[in-house]
Design an enzyme around this catalytic site. Structure first.
Site, PDB file in Angstrom:
ATOM      1  N   TYR A  18      51.695  42.464  35.645  1.00 42.74           N
ATOM      2  CA  TYR A  18      50.629  42.955  36.522  1.00 42.74           C
ATOM      3  C   TYR A  18      50.129  41.778  37.340  1.00 42.74           C
ATOM      4  O   TYR A  18      50.508  40.618  37.109  1.00 42.74           O
ATOM      5  CB  TYR A  18      49.497  43.600  35.714  1.00 42.74           C
ATOM      6  N   GLY A  32      39.663  40.039  30.300  1.00 43.10           N
ATOM      7  CA  GLY A  32      40.359  38.837  30.734  1.00 43.10           C
ATOM      8  C   GLY A  32      41.776  39.169  31.170  1.00 43.10           C
ATOM      9  O   GLY A  32      42.382  40.132  30.680  1.00 43.10           O
ATOM     10  N   CYS A  33      42.322  38.377  32.068  1.00 41.23           N
ATOM     11  CA  CYS A  33      43.645  38.688  32.608  1.00 41.23           C
ATOM     12  C   CYS A  33      44.720  38.686  31.517  1.00 41.23           C
ATOM     13  O   CYS A  33      45.531  39.608  31.440  1.00 41.23           O
ATOM     14  CB  CYS A  33      44.003  37.735  33.752  1.00 41.23           C
ATOM     15  N   HIS A  34      44.727  37.664  30.667  1.00 42.72           N
ATOM     16  CA  HIS A  34      45.729  37.621  29.597  1.00 42.72           C
ATOM     17  C   HIS A  34      45.482  38.727  28.576  1.00 42.72           C
ATOM     18  O   HIS A  34      46.419  39.357  28.075  1.00 42.72           O
ATOM     19  CB  HIS A  34      45.709  36.268  28.892  1.00 42.72           C
ATOM     20  N   ALA A  35      44.211  38.954  28.256  1.00 41.30           N
ATOM     21  CA  ALA A  35      43.866  39.937  27.231  1.00 41.30           C
ATOM     22  C   ALA A  35      44.306  41.339  27.619  1.00 41.30           C
ATOM     23  O   ALA A  35      44.710  42.139  26.767  1.00 41.30           O
ATOM     24  CB  ALA A  35      42.366  39.901  26.971  1.00 41.30           C
TER      25      ALA A  35
END
Length: 316
Positions: free
Chosen positions: A288, A114-117
């Site tokens: 990122y 996941g993007c946040h993870a």
């Protein structure tokens, strides 16, 4: 040799980006579905089993359905949903941590982080493995992301907003305030945490780019490590990584008059790590592209490893 690739869910944000990038490659043959049949299960089944590699760019329930349709033992799957990220039968697709790179190379089922993870795990896993941060540390994490992180609906919400709605969207908006964001389980598991982190995502009025912030207190750490100690540990861990860069501790030159530049990694597969702090107070920050290293870029990086080609092929 050209590898047959099918993107199930090409119409979504990640699917579109993947199609755009893979269409440029001479080693890939993209399989296409008739737009009128994209919800036809039998047509999808045919293409899913014809492909060497399948990308699932679908909501969780649809991704599970598509994965079940794959019966060809030679078809490998890369899933971009949340559906399989904590499933022990799937390999977590974050090459830079632990021994994941070698697992990805030989995997038949890979789940894209996941993007946040991604930012939390890259920031914490090396420190937890080294015993610098204890597994039961009460982790808090704040993530500011562009609205494309919400997919097509998020983009439409911001870019096609009425004048009245624009007044509400112009300011950052905290969400998942009940601490139930869908990335939390993978954050806990892959970072090696004993307890769920307290995670607060914040959506802001710009398209893409993500900034993760994790505060630590030296007095609560086992060895009372300083900010510089944390920086040295992360620098050593990622020294030979192509896409994860630990910015020098004296990082003023990388700031904008003291301000953090969230979008500096946009349109790349790069993730920058910063460590700030003094005395007892430490902050790890990661930036990122949520559509790059946080989505399609990470998916292509996994594809390259699975195909045995250069890991950075087609990536900036």
């Amino acid at each position: 040799m050209r590898h047959k690739v099918f993107i199930d869910g090409r119409e979504g944000t990640t699917g579109l980006r993947l199609h755009e990038e893979l269409a440029k490659r001479t080693d890939i043959e993209l399989l296409h579905i008739d737009p009128n049949k994209r919800k036809d299960k039998e047509e999808r089944r045919k293409l899913l089993n014809e492909a060497d590699i399948v990308f699932l760019c679908l909501p969780d329930a649809a991704a599970r359905e598509s994965a079940q349709l794959v019966t060809n033992p030679d078809t490998r799957i890369i899933d971009t949903s949340t559906a399989f990220r904590t499933d022990p039968n799937w390999v977590y697709g974050l090459p830079e941590i632990h021994s994941q790179r070698e697992l990805i190379r030989t995997a038949w089922r890979v789940s894209v982080p996941g993007c946040h993870a991604t930012g939390l795990i890259v920031s914490l896993r090396p420190l937890i493995d080294a015993g610098i941060v204890q597994r039961d540390y009460p982790i808090s994490c704040y993530s500011v992301t562009g609205y494309s992180g919400a997919g097509r609906t998020g983009i439409e919400e911001y870019e096609n907003a009425s004048p009245a709605a624009t007044k509400q969207l112009i300011v950052p908006r905290h969400y998942s305030l009940q601490r139930n964001h869908k990335h939390i389980p993978e954050m806990q598991l892959l970072a090696g945490l004993a307890y769920e982190p307290s995670f607060t995502p914040i959506k802001a009025n710009y398209k893409q780019g993500i900034g993760i912030s994790i505060p630590l207190f030296s007095r609560l750490l086992p060895k009372q490590s300083t900010a510089r100690d944390i920086h040295e540990a992360l620098s050593a861990y990622y020294e030979n990584e192509r896409f994860v860069h630990v910015i020098p501790f004296d990082s003023e030159a990388y700031l904008d008059d003291g301000h953090f530049l969230i979008t500096a990694c946009n349109h790349t597969n790069r993730l920058d790590l910063f460590v700030f702090g003094h005395d007892d107070k430490i902050a790890i920050m990661a930036r990122y592209d949520n559509l790059g290293k946080g989505a399609s870029g990470a998916a292509i990086q996994n594809l390259n490893l699975m195909l045995g080609v250069d890991e950075g092929y087609g990536l900036t």
